[in-house]
Design an enzyme around this catalytic site. Structure first.
Site, short mmCIF file in Angstrom:
data_model
loop_
_atom_site.label_atom_id
_atom_site.label_comp_id
_atom_site.label_asym_id
_atom_site.label_seq_id
_atom_site.Cartn_x
_atom_site.Cartn_y
_atom_site.Cartn_z
CB VAL A 17 -0.96 -0.02 1.22
CG1 VAL A 17 -1.66 1.33 1.38
CG2 VAL A 17 -1.99 -1.13 1.05
CE LYS A 41 9.86 -3.84 2.63
NZ LYS A 41 8.47 -3.91 3.05
CG PHE A 152 -11.38 0.76 -1.05
CD1 PHE A 152 -12.19 -0.05 -0.26
CD2 PHE A 152 -11.35 2.12 -0.78
CE1 PHE A 152 -12.96 0.48 0.76
CE2 PHE A 152 -12.11 2.67 0.24
CZ PHE A 152 -12.92 1.85 1.02
CD GLU A 155 -1.08 -7.76 -2.39
OE1 GLU A 155 -0.69 -8.87 -2.75
OE2 GLU A 155 -1.07 -7.40 -1.21
CB ALA A 252 -16.70 -21.77 -7.92
N GLY A 257 -7.60 -16.06 -0.28
CA GLY A 257 -6.44 -15.91 0.60
C GLY A 257 -5.98 -14.47 0.55
CB CYS A 260 -6.89 -7.68 2.34
SG CYS A 260 -5.59 -6.46 2.16
N1 LIG Z 1 -1.92 -5.34 0.47
C1 LIG Z 1 -3.14 -4.99 0.09
O1 LIG Z 1 -3.65 -5.43 -0.94
C2 LIG Z 1 -3.92 -4.00 0.90
C3 LIG Z 1 -5.05 -3.37 0.32
C4 LIG Z 1 -5.76 -2.46 1.09
C5 LIG Z 1 -5.40 -2.21 2.40
N2 LIG Z 1 -4.32 -2.85 2.94
C6 LIG Z 1 -3.94 -2.54 4.33
O2 LIG Z 1 -2.84 -1.65 4.29
C7 LIG Z 1 -1.95 -1.92 5.38
C8 LIG Z 1 -0.55 -2.23 4.85
O3 LIG Z 1 -0.63 -3.41 4.08
P1 LIG Z 1 0.59 -3.88 3.15
O4 LIG Z 1 0.12 -5.10 2.45
O5 LIG Z 1 1.09 -2.72 2.39
O6 LIG Z 1 1.66 -4.26 4.30
P2 LIG Z 1 3.19 -4.67 4.13
O7 LIG Z 1 3.45 -5.67 5.17
O8 LIG Z 1 3.47 -4.99 2.69
O9 LIG Z 1 3.99 -3.32 4.46
C9 LIG Z 1 4.02 -2.73 5.72
C10 LIG Z 1 5.31 -1.93 5.83
O10 LIG Z 1 5.28 -1.15 7.03
C11 LIG Z 1 6.58 -1.15 7.58
N3 LIG Z 1 6.51 -0.76 9.00
C12 LIG Z 1 6.10 -1.50 10.05
N4 LIG Z 1 6.15 -0.78 11.19
C13 LIG Z 1 6.61 0.47 10.84
C14 LIG Z 1 6.85 1.66 11.55
N5 LIG Z 1 6.65 1.74 12.86
N6 LIG Z 1 7.32 2.74 10.88
C15 LIG Z 1 7.53 2.67 9.54
N7 LIG Z 1 7.29 1.56 8.81
C16 LIG Z 1 6.83 0.47 9.44
C17 LIG Z 1 7.10 -2.54 7.33
O11 LIG Z 1 8.50 -2.62 7.43
C18 LIG Z 1 6.57 -2.79 5.90
O12 LIG Z 1 7.52 -2.36 4.94
C19 LIG Z 1 -2.58 -3.08 6.16
O13 LIG Z 1 -3.37 -2.55 7.19
C20 LIG Z 1 -3.48 -3.73 5.11
O14 LIG Z 1 -4.57 -4.39 5.70
C21 LIG Z 1 -3.56 -3.73 2.22
#
Ligand SMILES: NC(=O)c1ccc[n+]([C@@H]2O[C@H](COP(=O)([O-])OP(=O)(O)OC[C@H]3O[C@@H](n4cnc5c(N)ncnc54)[C@H](O)[C@@H]3O)[C@@H](O)[C@H]2O)c1
Length: 442
Positions: A17, A41, A152, A155, A252, A257, A260
């Site tokens: 995100v 990273k 929203f 991926e 179906a 998985g 989210c």
């Molecule tokens: N991946 C998706 O498709 C998607 C879609 C919509 C919403 N979300 C939501 O967005 C959020 C992030 O999801 P994601 O898939 O991008 O997660 P992710 O695990 O890919 O990335 C999270 C990042 O945050 C960093 N991080 C953790 N603690 C930190 C801190 N204190 N300071 C700075 N960086 C920090 C981690 O190192 C990591 O790089 C989640 O709440 C998820 O539910 C995800």
């Protein structure tokens, strides 16, 4: 709007995100300060290495490298930007509640300020905004603004979803920060839902729970189709043409998985329970999904009998196509169950092997789909990667020891599979037998 007039922003968390948000706002002209606690990273991103596989992301980050700044120092974002988009992970805890420790770490790291706002992109339980505002008050940072702006994106098509969203949801108290977020999104000309923080938080959870419900629903219909001789692909097509239903999320398969749906459904169920409401429907959505992942095992056993010593090839491992994300992928359950049943598993995924190796033990990773088919008693299509559509099925058949193809996503044309000399078994479809003798016990 010229780049000079665009609001600079900070993005905290450079995962799926965070990076898409950063690239998207850079595309709209903002300078973006990206912060993460993961030093390797950030080093990699500075050197132009993108840690995730998302179509178009690397190109966009490269195109806007002048506007994108990567740092582990929150102070860099605070210095240059008023709006700090929070995109840290909120994984599930053992209780099913969302783990908000990363969110709270961000909150605690903020200084007292009346010119900054946290803009929450991470998916959080309803009430999180209120508890963060309370925490700010208690920490003497009452001037910090707060906006809920749930994400929203999907991926695999995340950049398109960012740049052409169905809607933008902004939950706030009506202060400067909400207006500033709305202004940032204005060039996208998307439908705007401006509401209170709690409702914005609930829009996100309810949307994911609804989509997950739609998937579990069609999976149950598929299972009934198998009992009654109907074909769920035809049924879904007939249903999806109804405007009120729509065709999306009516495929179906072997269960949902990803990072989210499973966690957000569990979090909403848990949130409801914590508030004294038993969300019965979501219990079923979760249970149906868990059982669906295991149905492939029964299908294999139906044809092969005991799986002890059987060679099973898996096509695809990622939780869906066009991503390397393995979080909560159905392949995790499937490969573990297969090994527990005594099978030997070979698997191939075009991009997720690196992530899969961190999570799946005891299987052999093949170099191609054909490599996985070689000597297999059965091949299972797990992830609907477009490249599998180009597979020469006759060649697959000639490489295999057995003849069974289980199509976990109803991806292949059953006729084509049978013409290639294989036996086809999909999800919720009448079994199509090939011109091969039925196996013993079949
Ligand atoms: N991946 C998706 O498709 C998607 C879609 C919509 C919403 N979300 C939501 O967005 C959020 C992030 O999801 P994601 O898939 O991008 O997660 P992710 O695990 O890919 O990335 C999270 C990042 O945050 C960093 N991080 C953790 N603690 C930190 C801190 N204190 N300071 C700075 N960086 C920090 C981690 O190192 C990591 O790089 C989640 O709440 C998820 O539910 C995800």
């Amino acid at each position: 709007m010229s780049s000079m007039s665009r609001e600079p922003i900070g993005v905290i968390g450079t995962g799926y995100v965070g990076l898409v948000t950063a690239a998207g706002f850079a595309e709209l002209g903002s300078e973006v300060w990206c912060i993460d606690i993961d030093e390797p990273k950030i080093e990699g991103l500075r050197a132009g290495r993108v840690p995730i596989w998302e179509p178009g992301l690397e190109a966009l980050l490269t195109r806007h490298r002048e506007r994108l700044h990567f740092s582990t120092d929150l102070g860099d974002a605070l210095e240059h930007a008023r709006l700090l988009f929070v995109a840290v992970g909120t994984p599930p805890t053992y209780s099913g509640d969302a783990d908000l420790s990363a969110v709270h770490a961000v909150v605690d790291a903020m200084p007292a300020s009346d010119r900054h706002a946290l803009v929450m992109k991470s998916t959080v339980p309803v009430g999180t905004g209120d508890s963060i505002r309370r925490a700010f008050e208690e920490q003497g940072k009452g001037g910090f603004s707060y906006v809920s702006c749930p994400e929203f994106l999907k991926e695999g098509s995340a950049l398109k979803d960012f740049l052409e969203p169905d809607r933008v949801v902004v939950g706030d108290d009506g202060d400067w920060a909400g207006d500033a977020v709305v202004a940032l999104y204005a060039p996208l000309e998307a439908e705007l839902v401006r509401t209170d923080v709690r409702s914005a938080e609930m829009v996100k959870l309810a949307s994911n729970a609804f989509l997950a419900t739609k998937i579990s629903f069609i999976n149950e219909i598929a299972n009934v189709c198998e009992e009654t001789g109907a074909d769920v692909v035809e049924v879904a097509r007939g249903m999806g043409l109804d405007d009120r239903i729509g065709p999306k999320f009516l495929q179906a398969g072997i269960g949902f998985g990803g990072s989210c749906f499973p966690k957000d459904v569990a979090a909403l169920k848990q949130l409801a329970g914590n508030s004294g409401y038993h969300f019965q429907l979501l219990n079923s959505v979760i249970e149906v999904n868990e059982l669906q992942k295991r149905r492939v095992i029964a299908k294999l056993q139906k044809h092969l009998g005991s799986l002890v010593g059987k060679e099973i090839g898996l096509l695809g491992l990622a939780f869906k196509a066009n991503t390397d994300d393995m979080r909560e992928a159905s392949s995790l359950v499937l490969s573990a169950r297969l090994q527990a049943a005594g099978a030997r598993v070979r698997a191939y995924d075009p991009v997720a092997e690196h992530e899969a190796r961190k999570l799946i033990r005891g299987i052999v990773f093949g170099e191609s789909a054909l490599d996985v088919a070689r000597g297999a008693d059965a091949v299972v299509l797990v992830t609907e990667w477009p490249e599998f559509a180009d597979l020469d099925l006759a060649e697959v058949a000639s490489e295999m020891r057995g003849t069974l193809l289980v199509d976990g996503r109803n991806f292949f044309d059953p006729e084509a599979v049978v013409s290639a000399g294989l036996m086809y078994e999909g999800i919720g479809r009448a079994l199509v037998r090939g011109a091969v003798p039925a196996l013993e016990g079949d």
